[in-house]
Scaffold this active site. Structure first.
Site, PDB file in Angstrom:
ATOM      1  NE  ARG A 289      -4.312  -1.286   0.032  1.00 29.70           N
ATOM      2  CZ  ARG A 289      -4.443  -2.351  -0.749  1.00 29.70           C
ATOM      3  NH1 ARG A 289      -3.440  -2.735  -1.527  1.00 29.70           N
ATOM      4  NH2 ARG A 289      -5.575  -3.039  -0.755  1.00 29.70           N
TER       5      ARG A 289
ATOM      6  CD  GLU B  78      -3.191   2.759  -5.676  1.00 24.34           C
ATOM      7  OE1 GLU B  78      -2.259   2.260  -5.021  1.00 24.34           O
ATOM      8  OE2 GLU B  78      -4.146   2.093  -6.132  1.00 24.34           O
TER       9      GLU B  78
ATOM     10  CG  HIS C 112      -3.342  -1.171  -7.117  1.00 26.72           C
ATOM     11  ND1 HIS C 112      -3.863  -0.595  -5.986  1.00 26.72           N
ATOM     12  CD2 HIS C 112      -3.148  -2.477  -6.792  1.00 26.72           C
ATOM     13  CE1 HIS C 112      -3.984  -1.514  -5.029  1.00 26.72           C
ATOM     14  NE2 HIS C 112      -3.557  -2.661  -5.505  1.00 26.72           N
TER      15      HIS C 112
END
Lengths: 346, 335
Positions: free
Chosen positions: B248, B277, B295
Site C-alpha cells: 500500500r 490512487e 496498481h
C-alpha cells in the site's frame, strides 16, 4: 619485442585485469581507425597495429570499420599476423567464421557469461507480455492510470507453457526461472540436452514446440540455417493469442510474418530485445501498445559486461601463452585437431 | 424465508459461482445505490436491503458509497453480521473496534492474490535492477539505448533482497527470486514456520534495510504501518539501493523516497501502489529509471476470479457454519 593485442571497441570494466593479464607477455593497443582502409593499412610495419596477433572485438567497432566480413578477414589473413579474433558476446554473426576457417584464423566468443543477464531480460519480456505491464507503465506516465488495461487480456504465468527454442546456457537459465512459478517448460534443440533437469520436456521439432507453447522464447544463434527459422508457418502453428519473445537475433524471426500475426491477433504480444537491422526498429512494432520492446540491452549488466570482457581476454591470453583458448566457436572446433590450426610463433 | 446477502460491487467473472454457492441458501441482492445516503435508506423497513445479513464487497463500490469506514459500518443495520471483502488488503474496511462493537466480522482473500502480486513485485525488481522501463521508453522515443549506462545496471544473481513481511505474497516472491538465486532476508512480526531454510530471518527492520540491495514491502496498511518505511529506514539502506512496493502506498513515506532519489541514495523505486490512487505524485515521474505501475498486482482474470470465489465462499461459509475461513487477523480470538 612483445606481440600485440588490438582492442576493437573498448575495455571498460576489466581495466585492471587487462593490465595484469598481459603484463610482460603482450602489448595492448587501442583501435583508433575511423574506417576500414585506415584499419587495414595500420598493421603494416611501422603502423600502429604492427605485430598484432590477436584482436578483441566488440560489435560497436562495426560503426567504423564494418563487420568482420570475408573481405576484411582475407585482408587480415594475407597482410597481418592476426590469428585470433576474440568476440565479446555470445553472438558472433558479425564475423564470417567460414572465411576464418578457410584462412586459419581462430574465433572465440563468450558463451554462458551473459546467460544470466539475457535470461533475466527474456523473463522480463515474457511477464510484460503476459501481464501488459509495459503498456500499463506507459499509461500511468501518460496520466491515464490503468484505463487501457483489461484483465480479460492479461494472464498469470503459473501453469502456462514456456517453449524454449535452443536449450543452451541462456535457455537453460530461463527454464530455471520459469520453473519457479511453475510454468511447464518444453524445449527443442538439435538433440536432447544432458544437463537439462527432468522437468524440462524435450520435443522433437520446432513444429511440436510451437504447438505446445503459450510463450515461445528464442535462444539460438543466427547463422545460415536459422535465418527466418520462425516464419509464417511456425508462427501460425502457435495457438491463437500466443506470445513470442526474442532475445537472440532479430533475423531469426520473419518480421513481416510476426507483424501480420500481431495485426490479426494471432500473436497477442511480442517481447523483443533484438531487431533485424539495429538500431532501426520497424515503426509498425511501436503501434502495438501491448508489446515490450527493449533496445538490445539483454546481455548488458555491469556483471555481465565485466564477465564478458574477462572471458574474451582470457582466450587471447591463452593464445599469447601458446595455448588454445577455451571458447573456440563450434564451427571451428574441428580445426583444433588439425595442424593447419596452428598458432603464430611468438 | 431465505437470508439475504448483498453484492456490493458486482463480480466480473464469478457469475456462475454465485448461483452455485447461494442457490437454496440465500437470496442474493445487488447494491446499486448511487450514494451513501441512498444506500442507508434502502436498509430501512420495507426497503430493498432490509434484513441483509452478509455483504460481499469490492473496492469499486467506493465510487458510489465510499469506503467502509467507521461511519458506514456504524450506519449498517444490526442484521448485517459479515462483510466478505474482495482483496487481500482490507484497509478500505474498518475492521477495528467499531465493527467489533456492532458485531460485524470481516473476511479478506489472502492466498488468492499471492501469485499475481508476487509476480508484479518480481517484475518491478527485475525492471529496476536493469533500468528496463527506461530502456523501453527510450526505444519508443527513438533514442535506442543512448541514456542507459550498463555500469549502473545489475543482475539479480548474488544480490540481496529484503522482504518486509513474509506472508503469502512475500514468500511467493522469495521463491521466484531464489531461482537466480538472490539472497533472501526477511523481517516479520514473527518468524514464518513455512519459510524455507534459505529465507534468513533478521531481527529488526534496521538490519533488513542495512543488508538489502532491494527492499520489497509486503505488509498490510494499518495505523502502525503507516510510513513504516521512512527517512530513517531509507537512510539505513546502502547508497544505490532499490525499494519496491506492491503493498500500500501509505506504508512508504513518499517525500522521503523523493529526497533519496534526488540525491541518489536510492537508485530507483518500483511501485505498484501510491498513497492516493489513481493520483501519482508527478515528482516520481521525473526519474526515468523508476518503474511505476498503476496498481496492477491482481489485474488478471485468473486472479480476480479466484479472489471473487474466495470472498463469496467466505460469505457462504458464514451462512452455513457461522463463520468464514478468512476472518481478518485482528478479529481472531486470542485463544
Amino acid at each position: 619485442m612483445l606481440p600485440r593485442i588490438l582492442i576493437c571497441g573498448n575495455i571498460q570494466f576489466a581495466v585492471a585485469e587487462l593490465k595484469e593479464m598481459f603484463e610482460g607477455c603482450a602489448e595492448i593497443v587501442q583501435m583508433i581507425s575511423p574506417d576500414r582502409s585506415h584499419f587495414l593499412s595500420s598493421f603494416a610495419t611501422g603502423g600502429p597495429y604492427e605485430r598484432t596477433i590477436g584482436i578483441y572485438r566488440r560489435n560497436v567497432s562495426a560503426a567504423a570499420i564494418g563487420n568482420f566480413d570475408e573481405s576484411l578477414i582475407n585482408a587480415l589473413a594475407e597482410t597481418t599476423s592476426v590469428r585470433w579474433i576474440a568476440q565479446n558476446g555470445s553472438g558472433y554473426d558479425q564475423i564470417d567464421v567460414q572465411a576464418c576457417k578457410a584462412k586459419g584464423i581462430f574465433v572465440s566468443n563468450t558463451p554462458t557469461v551473459n546467460a544470466d543477464a539475457t535470461a533475466h531480460a527474456a523473463l522480463y519480456l515474457m511477464l510484460s507480455c503476459l501481464r501488459h505491464f509495459s503498456m500499463a507503465e506507459r499509461s500511468l506516465r501518460a496520466g491515464t492510470w490503468k484505463s487501457v488495461i483489461s484483465s480479460s487480456d492479461t494472464h498469470d504465468s503459473t501453469g502456462r507453457t514456456l517453449g524454449i527454442l535452443g536449450l543452451g546456457s541462456i535457455g537453460l537459465r530461463l527454464a530455471h526461472f520459469a520453473h519457479a512459478f511453475p510454468m511447464r517448460v518444453v524445449y527443442h534443440s538439435h538433440r536432447p540436452v544432458a544437463a537439462a533437469p527432468p522437468w524440462c520436456e524435450y520435443v522433437e521439432s520446432v513444429e511440436v514446440l510451437c504447438r505446445e507453447a503459450d510463450v515461445l522464447s528464442v535462444h539460438i544463434p543466427l547463422n545460415a540455417e536459422t535465418i527466418g527459422l520462425i516464419g509464417e508457418r511456425e508462427i501460425r502453428m502457435l495457438k491463437k493469442g500466443s506470445i513470442l519473445v526474442n532475445t537472440a537475433r532479430g533475423r531469426i524471426v520473419d518480421e513481416q510474418a510476426m507483424i501480420e500475426a500481431l495485426e490479426d491477433g494471432h500473436l497477442s504480444a511480442v517481447g523483443l530485445d533484438t531487431y533485424p537491422d539495429e538500431p532501426h526498429v520497424n515503426p509498425k512494432l511501436l503501434g502495438f501498445r501491448q508489446c515490450a520492446l527493449l533496445p538490445h540491452v539483454g546481455g548488458e549488466s555491469a556483471e555481465s559486461e565485466k564477465a564478458r570482457e574477462l572471458r574474451a581476454l582470457g582466450n587471447l591470453h591463452a593464445m599469447v601463452q601458446g595455448r588454445m583458448g577455451n571458447d573456440v566457436v563450434p564451427e571451428l572446433r574441428s580445426c583444433l585437431e588439425q595442424p593447419s590450426g596452428s598458432l603464430p610463433r611468438i | 424465508m431465505l437470508p439475504k446477502v448483498m453484492i456490493c460491487g458486482s463480480p466480473r467473472w464469478a457469475h456462475d459461482e454465485i448461483n452455485e454457492l447461494f442457490s437454496g441458501i440465500a437470496e442474493v441482492i445487488v447494491d446499486d445505490a448511487p450514494h451513501r445516503t441512498e444506500f442507508f435508506a434502502r436498509f430501512e423497513l420495507g426497503g430493498p436491503y432490509e434484513g441483509t445479513v452478509g455483504i460481499y464487497r469490492r473496492n469499486i463500490s467506493a465510487a458510489r458509497i465510499g469506503i467502509y469506514d467507521r461511519a458506514l459500518i456504524a450506519g449498517l443495520p444490526s442484521s448485517v453480521k459479515w462483510i466478505a471483502h474482495n482483496g487481500a488488503g482490507y484497509d478500505a474496511v474498518d475492521a477495528t473496534d467499531v465493527s467489533r462493537t456492532v458485531g460485524i466480522r470481516v473476511s479478506n482473500t489472502p492466498g488468492a492474490v499471492d501469485d499475481a502480486t508476487a509476480t508484479t513485485g518480481f517484475y518491478l525488481v527485475m525492471s529496476c535492477f536493469r533500468h528496463f522501463s527506461w530502456a523501453e521508453r527510450s526505444l519508443r522515443a527513438g533514442t535506442w539505448k543512448n541514456p542507459i549506462s550498463s555500469a549502473l545496471t545489475h543482475d539479480l544473481t548474488g544480490h540481496t533482497i529484503g522482504i518486509l513481511g513474509l506472508g503469502g505474497i512475500g514468500l511467493r516472491l522469495a521463491h521466484l527470486v531464489h531461482a537466480f538465486p538472490m539472497r533472501v532476508l526477511y523481517y516479520s512480526r514473527n518468524r514464518n514456520p513455512e519459510a524455507p531454510e534459505w529465507c534468513e530471518y533478521v531481527g529488526s527492520m534496521d538490519e533488513l534495510c542495512e543488508r538489502s540491495d532491494v527492499l520489497s514491502i509486503h505488509v498490510p496498511l494499518r495505523e502502525d504501518t503507516r510510513n513504516l518505511v521512512g527517512e530513517t529506514q531509507i537512510r539505513k539502506m546502502k547508497r544505490g539501493s532499490i525499494i519496491v512496493n506492491t503493498a500500500r502506498g501509505k506504508v512508504l513515506d513518499e517525500e522521503a523516497v523523493i529526497r533519496a532519489l534526488e540525491d541518489g541514495h536510492l537508485s530507483s523505486v518500483g511501485l505498484d501502489v501510491f498513497p492516493n490512487e489513481p493520483s501519482v505524485n508527478p515528482r516520481l515521474l521525473e526519474f526515468p529509471q523508476n518503474a511505476l505501475l498503476p496498481h496492477m498486482g491482481t489485474e488478471t482474470q485468473d486472479s480476480q476470479h479466484h479472489m471473487e470465489v474466495r470472498a463469496l465462499t467466505n460469505l457462504k461459509d458464514f451462512l452455513r457454519e457461522g463463520k468464514g475461513t478468512d476472518l481478518v487477523p485482528e478479529m481472531r480470538s486470542k485463544l
